[in-house]
Design an enzyme around this catalytic site. Structure first.
Site, mmCIF file in Angstrom:
data_model
loop_
_atom_site.group_PDB
_atom_site.id
_atom_site.type_symbol
_atom_site.label_atom_id
_atom_site.label_comp_id
_atom_site.label_asym_id
_atom_site.label_seq_id
_atom_site.Cartn_x
_atom_site.Cartn_y
_atom_site.Cartn_z
ATOM 1 N N SER A 119 30.738 36.250 49.039
ATOM 2 C CA SER A 119 30.419 35.271 47.998
ATOM 3 C C SER A 119 29.076 34.620 48.240
ATOM 4 C CB SER A 119 31.455 34.142 48.020
ATOM 5 O OG SER A 119 32.720 34.614 47.680
ATOM 6 N N HIS A 140 29.321 42.018 44.393
ATOM 7 C CA HIS A 140 30.107 40.781 44.306
ATOM 8 C C HIS A 140 30.896 40.722 43.003
ATOM 9 C CE1 HIS A 140 30.083 36.089 44.173
ATOM 10 N NE2 HIS A 140 31.209 36.549 44.671
ATOM 11 N N GLU A 152 27.811 40.886 40.468
ATOM 12 C CA GLU A 152 26.478 40.529 40.974
ATOM 13 C C GLU A 152 26.127 41.570 42.027
ATOM 14 O OE1 GLU A 152 26.801 36.572 42.759
ATOM 15 O OE2 GLU A 152 25.080 35.883 41.636
ATOM 16 N N ASN A 190 27.441 31.511 43.044
ATOM 17 C CA ASN A 190 27.978 30.404 43.842
ATOM 18 C C ASN A 190 26.965 29.313 44.156
ATOM 19 O OD1 ASN A 190 30.769 30.858 44.049
ATOM 20 N ND2 ASN A 190 30.289 32.712 45.212
HETATM 21 N N1 CAA Z 1 44.902 39.023 37.954
HETATM 22 C C1 CAA Z 1 44.818 39.917 36.956
HETATM 23 N N2 CAA Z 1 44.908 39.606 35.653
HETATM 24 C C2 CAA Z 1 45.083 38.313 35.338
HETATM 25 C C3 CAA Z 1 45.176 37.305 36.316
HETATM 26 C C4 CAA Z 1 45.089 37.706 37.680
HETATM 27 N N3 CAA Z 1 45.134 36.815 38.681
HETATM 28 N N4 CAA Z 1 45.347 36.118 35.695
HETATM 29 C C5 CAA Z 1 45.350 36.367 34.373
HETATM 30 N N5 CAA Z 1 45.182 37.684 34.161
HETATM 31 C C6 CAA Z 1 45.123 38.351 32.854
HETATM 32 C C7 CAA Z 1 46.454 38.255 32.200
HETATM 33 O O1 CAA Z 1 47.229 39.428 32.476
HETATM 34 C C8 CAA Z 1 46.118 38.128 30.720
HETATM 35 O O2 CAA Z 1 46.082 39.379 30.072
HETATM 36 P P1 CAA Z 1 47.304 39.762 29.092
HETATM 37 O O3 CAA Z 1 47.483 38.606 28.158
HETATM 38 O O4 CAA Z 1 46.832 40.997 28.431
HETATM 39 O O5 CAA Z 1 48.474 39.938 29.996
HETATM 40 C C9 CAA Z 1 44.697 37.570 30.666
HETATM 41 O O6 CAA Z 1 44.183 37.661 32.014
HETATM 42 C C10 CAA Z 1 44.702 36.137 30.224
HETATM 43 O O7 CAA Z 1 45.603 35.435 31.051
HETATM 44 P P2 CAA Z 1 46.477 34.178 30.605
HETATM 45 O O8 CAA Z 1 46.694 34.222 29.132
HETATM 46 O O9 CAA Z 1 47.664 34.091 31.500
HETATM 47 O O10 CAA Z 1 45.589 32.936 31.017
HETATM 48 P P3 CAA Z 1 44.164 32.486 30.540
HETATM 49 O O11 CAA Z 1 43.874 32.838 29.144
HETATM 50 O O12 CAA Z 1 44.053 31.086 30.974
HETATM 51 O O13 CAA Z 1 43.152 33.338 31.438
HETATM 52 C C11 CAA Z 1 41.838 33.482 33.384
HETATM 53 C C12 CAA Z 1 43.252 33.393 32.829
HETATM 54 C C13 CAA Z 1 41.157 34.755 32.908
HETATM 55 C C14 CAA Z 1 41.978 33.508 34.894
HETATM 56 C C15 CAA Z 1 41.028 32.221 32.889
HETATM 57 O O14 CAA Z 1 41.738 31.050 33.196
HETATM 58 C C16 CAA Z 1 39.651 32.122 33.487
HETATM 59 O O15 CAA Z 1 38.704 32.780 33.059
HETATM 60 N N6 CAA Z 1 39.506 31.266 34.546
HETATM 61 C C17 CAA Z 1 38.238 31.100 35.225
HETATM 62 C C18 CAA Z 1 38.002 32.269 36.152
HETATM 63 C C19 CAA Z 1 36.713 32.160 36.899
HETATM 64 O O16 CAA Z 1 35.895 31.259 36.718
HETATM 65 N N7 CAA Z 1 36.494 33.120 37.821
HETATM 66 C C20 CAA Z 1 35.350 33.122 38.693
HETATM 67 C C21 CAA Z 1 35.753 32.483 39.988
HETATM 68 S S1 CAA Z 1 34.368 32.376 41.088
HETATM 69 C C22 CAA Z 1 34.268 33.899 41.769
HETATM 70 O O17 CAA Z 1 35.049 34.776 41.536
HETATM 71 C C23 CAA Z 1 33.135 34.109 42.701
HETATM 72 C C24 CAA Z 1 33.314 33.658 44.097
HETATM 73 O O18 CAA Z 1 32.624 34.238 44.950
HETATM 74 C C25 CAA Z 1 34.165 32.537 44.493
HETATM 75 P P1 NAD Z 2 41.932 36.571 51.117
HETATM 76 O O1 NAD Z 2 42.131 35.573 52.199
HETATM 77 O O2 NAD Z 2 42.815 36.553 49.918
HETATM 78 O O3 NAD Z 2 41.997 38.062 51.727
HETATM 79 C C1 NAD Z 2 41.284 38.499 52.849
HETATM 80 C C2 NAD Z 2 42.075 39.661 53.466
HETATM 81 O O4 NAD Z 2 41.268 40.294 54.474
HETATM 82 C C3 NAD Z 2 43.369 39.213 54.144
HETATM 83 O O5 NAD Z 2 44.450 39.956 53.606
HETATM 84 C C4 NAD Z 2 43.160 39.567 55.635
HETATM 85 O O6 NAD Z 2 44.343 40.015 56.262
HETATM 86 C C5 NAD Z 2 42.134 40.685 55.530
HETATM 87 N N1 NAD Z 2 41.312 40.875 56.732
HETATM 88 C C6 NAD Z 2 40.707 39.933 57.486
HETATM 89 N N2 NAD Z 2 40.000 40.532 58.477
HETATM 90 C C7 NAD Z 2 40.163 41.868 58.336
HETATM 91 C C8 NAD Z 2 39.691 43.030 59.043
HETATM 92 N N3 NAD Z 2 38.885 42.895 60.100
HETATM 93 N N4 NAD Z 2 40.069 44.268 58.607
HETATM 94 C C9 NAD Z 2 40.878 44.409 57.537
HETATM 95 N N5 NAD Z 2 41.367 43.343 56.811
HETATM 96 C C10 NAD Z 2 41.014 42.111 57.235
HETATM 97 O O7 NAD Z 2 40.394 36.423 50.690
HETATM 98 P P2 NAD Z 2 39.703 36.766 49.260
HETATM 99 O O8 NAD Z 2 39.780 35.578 48.406
HETATM 100 O O9 NAD Z 2 40.210 38.086 48.800
HETATM 101 O O10 NAD Z 2 38.170 36.892 49.728
HETATM 102 C C11 NAD Z 2 37.681 38.045 50.371
HETATM 103 C C12 NAD Z 2 36.168 38.078 50.263
HETATM 104 O O11 NAD Z 2 35.793 38.069 48.873
HETATM 105 C C13 NAD Z 2 35.440 36.884 50.893
HETATM 106 O O12 NAD Z 2 34.203 37.315 51.418
HETATM 107 C C14 NAD Z 2 35.236 35.961 49.702
HETATM 108 O O13 NAD Z 2 34.161 35.079 49.880
HETATM 109 C C15 NAD Z 2 34.934 36.972 48.622
HETATM 110 N N6 NAD Z 2 35.179 36.514 47.236
HETATM 111 C C16 NAD Z 2 36.242 35.704 46.971
HETATM 112 C C17 NAD Z 2 36.471 35.294 45.655
HETATM 113 C C18 NAD Z 2 37.640 34.413 45.324
HETATM 114 O O14 NAD Z 2 37.667 33.867 44.210
HETATM 115 N N7 NAD Z 2 38.613 34.252 46.181
HETATM 116 C C19 NAD Z 2 35.638 35.732 44.639
HETATM 117 C C20 NAD Z 2 34.576 36.610 44.935
HETATM 118 C C21 NAD Z 2 34.356 36.980 46.256
#
Ligand code: CAA
Ligand code: NAD
Length: 283
Positions: A119, A140, A152, A190
């Site tokens: 991330s 990403h 990304e 991020n």
């Molecule tokens: N896995 C797979 N599919 C999922 C899911 C999950 N965890 N959650 C929801 N879905 C699917 C559902 O199956 C549904 O499809 P169907 O209706 O065809 O079954 C569809 O998505 C819509 O779901 P819901 O109607 O239950 O709920 P919603 O309309 O609120 O949508 C959401 C759910 C898509 C997650 C929406 O809330 C959303 O876009 N949230 C924000 C997500 C976001 O910002 N993601 C980026 C996070 S940051 C990141 O990823 C980067 C990082 O490095 C941290």
């Molecule tokens: P998570 O905690 O759900 O899963 C991580 C998994 O990796 C665990 O099941 C753990 O057992 C496994 N693991 C740890 N060390 C390992 C190794 N050496 N060999 C094999 N498996 C190992 O974490 P996550 O949310 O899936 O995040 C994973 C990566 O993706 C991180 O780098 C995170 O920053 C990135 N990411 C997360 C998100 C998010 O929304 N959670 C979104 C984009 C990217």
């Protein structure tokens, strides 16, 4: 280069989703986790999501079965020797990731690309753990992977044009949209998202409003699909903290200081949805 066989390392919320979209796009996929329970949970989650797609009429039963037939769960990283691409999705920690990349560099075929789903961590530093820096790249995905359209793609200092092109082509094959990004802390996604989440946590910490009200303001006031605190729980509070630490250290600017409340929750084991408790309670 045509990518046919991939391995995903880490079967958590991201790794399982990444494996699913690769298998749906017709690639052979190995899904690896060092934790058997996590591996089993990841595979079951994929089966559940595919079954739901069939139920909702978005997928034929036959396509579900062929997708599952392309997926193999494995507890050994040695299966990387059969792969054209390996995508690492383990915990957001540089030491853990570089250890995985060192191992992969020894096991994977010479032509294979090594990608990280990190991330925020520097791709250039991850690449330096290998002897193939030109074939290391950031791929990403966004959470939830099967739903979110963006990938990304992060170029490390030495990532070759050929490697970039192969990952960009693959992203299109997955039906997703690639965006090319340079290697800076937090990339684009991020660097913008996580300070907003951190500020929402400060807003709670300083008693400005309740959890629900902060989320309502951003959902109804700004049309975000989830409020920032609900999204933090969804991402994982540990991951949010690690990303803020990377931004804080990487830019050396106090505006990225992780909120003490975020640290406290992570120390308590309140990691959000995946641990059952974060800003909200999940049962
Ligand atoms: N896995 C797979 N599919 C999922 C899911 C999950 N965890 N959650 C929801 N879905 C699917 C559902 O199956 C549904 O499809 P169907 O209706 O065809 O079954 C569809 O998505 C819509 O779901 P819901 O109607 O239950 O709920 P919603 O309309 O609120 O949508 C959401 C759910 C898509 C997650 C929406 O809330 C959303 O876009 N949230 C924000 C997500 C976001 O910002 N993601 C980026 C996070 S940051 C990141 O990823 C980067 C990082 O490095 C941290
Ligand atoms: P998570 O905690 O759900 O899963 C991580 C998994 O990796 C665990 O099941 C753990 O057992 C496994 N693991 C740890 N060390 C390992 C190794 N050496 N060999 C094999 N498996 C190992 O974490 P996550 O949310 O899936 O995040 C994973 C990566 O993706 C991180 O780098 C995170 O920053 C990135 N990411 C997360 C998100 C998010 O929304 N959670 C979104 C984009 C990217």
């Amino acid at each position: 280069m045509t990518i046919k066989t991939v391995m995903v390392i880490g079967a958590g919320q991201m790794g399982a989703g990444i494996a699913q979209v690769f298998a749906q796009a017709g690639l052979q996929v190995f899904l690896n986790d060092m934790n058997e329970v996590a591996l089993d949970k990841g595979m079951k989650n994929i089966e559940k999501l595919l079954a739901r797609a069939v139920e909702k009429g978005r997928m034929e039963e036959e396509e579900k079965n062929s997708t599952l037939s392309r997926l193999t769960s494995t507890n050994t990283i040695n299966d990387a020797q059969h792969c054209d691409l390996i995508v690492e999705a383990v915990v957001e920690n540089m030491n853990v990731k570089t250890k995985v990349f060192k191992q992969l560099d020894e096991i994977a075929p010479k032509h294979a690309i090594l990608a990280s789903n990190t991330s925020s961590l520097p791709i250039t530093e991850i690449a330096s753990a290998t002897n193939r820096a030109s074939q290391v790249i950031g791929m990403h995905f966004m959470n939830p992977v099967p739903v979110m359209k963006l990938v990304e793609i992060i170029r490390g200092l030495q990532t070759s044009d050929e490697t970039y092109q192969a990952i960009e082509n693959l992203t299109h094959r997955l039906g997703k949209t690639p965006v090319e990004v340079s290697d800076f802390p937090g990339f684009v996604s991020n660097r913008i998202l996580m300070p907003m989440i951190n500020e929402a946590i400060y807003t709670l910490y300083e008693g400005v409003a309740s959890v629900e009200d902060i989320d309502t303001v951003m959902k109804l006031g700004m049309n975000h699909p989830m409020g920032p605190l609900q999204l933090a729980d969804f991402i994982g509070l540990d991951t949010c903290l690690y990303i803020m630490e990377v931004l804080h250290e990487g830019f050396g600017d106090s505006k990225y200081r992780p909120c003490p409340l975020l640290r406290k929750y992570v120390k308590a084991g309140w990691l959000g949805k995946k641990s059952g408790r974060g800003f909200y309670q999940y049962d």
